[in-house]
Structures are given as C-alpha cells and as structure tokens.
Design a protein around this motif. Structure first.
Motif, PDB file in Angstrom:
ATOM      1  N   GLN A 107      37.792  37.802  52.233  1.00 42.62           N
ATOM      2  CA  GLN A 107      38.481  37.317  51.042  1.00 42.62           C
ATOM      3  C   GLN A 107      39.074  35.934  51.297  1.00 42.62           C
ATOM      4  N   ALA A 108      38.957  35.059  50.306  1.00 40.04           N
ATOM      5  CA  ALA A 108      39.505  33.703  50.421  1.00 40.04           C
ATOM      6  C   ALA A 108      41.031  33.743  50.344  1.00 40.04           C
ATOM      7  N   LEU A 109      41.670  33.059  51.280  1.00 48.09           N
ATOM      8  CA  LEU A 109      43.126  32.919  51.266  1.00 48.09           C
ATOM      9  C   LEU A 109      43.552  31.673  50.507  1.00 48.09           C
ATOM     10  N   ARG A 110      42.619  30.773  50.299  1.00 45.65           N
ATOM     11  CA  ARG A 110      42.831  29.561  49.506  1.00 45.65           C
ATOM     12  C   ARG A 110      41.459  29.134  49.001  1.00 45.65           C
ATOM     13  N   LYS A 111      41.418  28.114  48.177  1.00 40.68           N
ATOM     14  CA  LYS A 111      40.125  27.622  47.683  1.00 40.68           C
ATOM     15  C   LYS A 111      39.227  27.312  48.876  1.00 40.68           C
ATOM     16  N   SER A 112      38.017  27.835  48.854  1.00 43.19           N
ATOM     17  CA  SER A 112      37.114  27.696  49.997  1.00 43.19           C
ATOM     18  C   SER A 112      35.717  27.331  49.521  1.00 43.19           C
ATOM     19  N   GLU A 113      35.081  26.469  50.292  1.00 39.74           N
ATOM     20  CA  GLU A 113      33.706  26.043  50.025  1.00 39.74           C
ATOM     21  C   GLU A 113      32.864  26.383  51.243  1.00 39.74           C
ATOM     22  N   LEU A 114      31.742  27.079  51.033  1.00 43.61           N
ATOM     23  CA  LEU A 114      30.897  27.521  52.140  1.00 43.61           C
ATOM     24  C   LEU A 114      29.434  27.282  51.802  1.00 43.61           C
ATOM     25  N   ILE A 115      28.624  27.172  52.851  1.00 42.37           N
ATOM     26  CA  ILE A 115      27.174  27.191  52.682  1.00 42.37           C
ATOM     27  C   ILE A 115      26.637  28.338  53.541  1.00 42.37           C
TER      28      ILE A 115
END
Length: 197
Positions: A107-115
């Motif tokens: 789960q994201a704890l803050r805004k997150s960007e992943l590939i």
C-alpha cells in the motif's frame, strides 16, 4: 500552444538506467535491453494498493518516487513486514516467484510512481543475459542478508535493541514512514517507540 506532455514513466526509466550503470559488469546493451522491458506504469495516491492479499503478483516494480508499506493482514492487526521507497524494487515476492495468490498487501504511504516488468519478461532476460542473472543473484544475496538481520531483530526481547539496530541499518525510514508503521515493523506499540525515541 500547450507544451507536449512527456511520458511519465520516462524519468523512471532514466533513473533505473542510471542506477544500473553503477554496476560494473553490466554493458550499455544489457541495460538498454533490460530497461526497455519495464512497460507497466503505476501511479498510486496515498492509501492506494499496488497489490492486495488474494491477488497474484505478475510484476516486479521499481519505485521512481514515493513510499510504500508491505504488510500481512491478520484479524488482530496489520503486521508490517517491510517498506519500499525511491530507488528500490518491490513486489509480493513469494507470489511473484511461485505464481500463487499473495498473502501480503502493498500500500502507498504517499503519492508513488512505479514502473514494472512482467514475470515473463524478467525470467526471459535473466536466461538470455548472464550479466543480469549475476546481478539478480547478488541482489537476492543482499535481500537474504537483510531478512536474516530482520529475523535477529524480531528475536531480540529488548525493544530498545530492535530500535537501535533499525536506526543503524536504515535511519532514513524515520523521514519516509509514519511512526505507527515503524512501530509495527519493530513489533512494539507506537507508545513504546515514542518513549524510546
């Protein structure tokens, strides 16, 4: 005339390539082939899930920015077992390897960007390029050493020693992760963590 919109995953690909260039035995050709396979883009808001228990993990992710927690959901509590943040890899590893439903949530704890790279593409490049097989073996060795350290932490009866070991190993977590999740990771109450800090 509006400015052209760039591909939001391109900076993640650039960052991943830059990190891989620090590995002395990876060639430019290896890196180009590998980075091109990270085709899935994920943008998460705080509290969004990358994966939930019961889903099967089909991708390995690279965190371009953000912070996430990995936890085991039980009836009594959510047991935090790890974190991911900028420049790290994350997935529900047992599910990714075995192709079985995940027992963990990410789960994201803050805004997150992943590939992400698919399990199929990841397996294929490991088999086709010995340099990446070597790289992955070294990453797995490092991960196993980290898990052994974590097991030692959990066996220590004194909460202050568990905290000391985490501070020595990963002091940056206290800037990235809310204290209640660090307390769960250390198997203590938030009140105990606050008192020890």
């Amino acid at each position: 005339m509006p400015a052209p919109v760039s591909d939001p995953s391109s900076s993640a690909h650039d960052l991943l390539a830059a990190l891989l260039r620090q590995v002395p035995f990876l060639t430019d050709d290896d890196i180009t082939a590998f980075v091109g396979l990270w085709r899935k883009y994920a943008s998460l808001k705080r509290a969004d899930f990358l994966i939930q228990a019961g889903q099967t993990e089909h991708h390995l992710y690279f965190v371009n920015e953000g912070a996430l927690r990995i936890y085991y959901p039980s009836r009594a509590e959510e047991i935090c077992v790890g974190f991911a943040y900028t420049n790290t890899l994350v997935c529900s590893f047992p599910s990714f390897v075995a192709g079985l439903p995940s027992e963990y949530c990410i789960q994201a704890l803050r805004k997150s960007e992943l590939i992400g790279i698919s399990r199929t593409d990841f397996t294929a490049i490991m088999e086709a390029r010995p340099n990446f097989a070597r790289f992955w073996r070294l990453e797995l060795e490092r991960a196993v050493m980290g898990r052994i350290e974590r097991e030692i932490d959990l066996l220590l009866p004194e909460p202050e020693r568990r905290l000391e070991r985490l501070l020595a190993r990963s002091p940056h977590l206290f800037q990235l992760v809310p204290k209640k999740y660090i307390a769960s990771y250390l198997r203590m109450t938030p009140e105990t963590l606050s008192r020890l800090r």
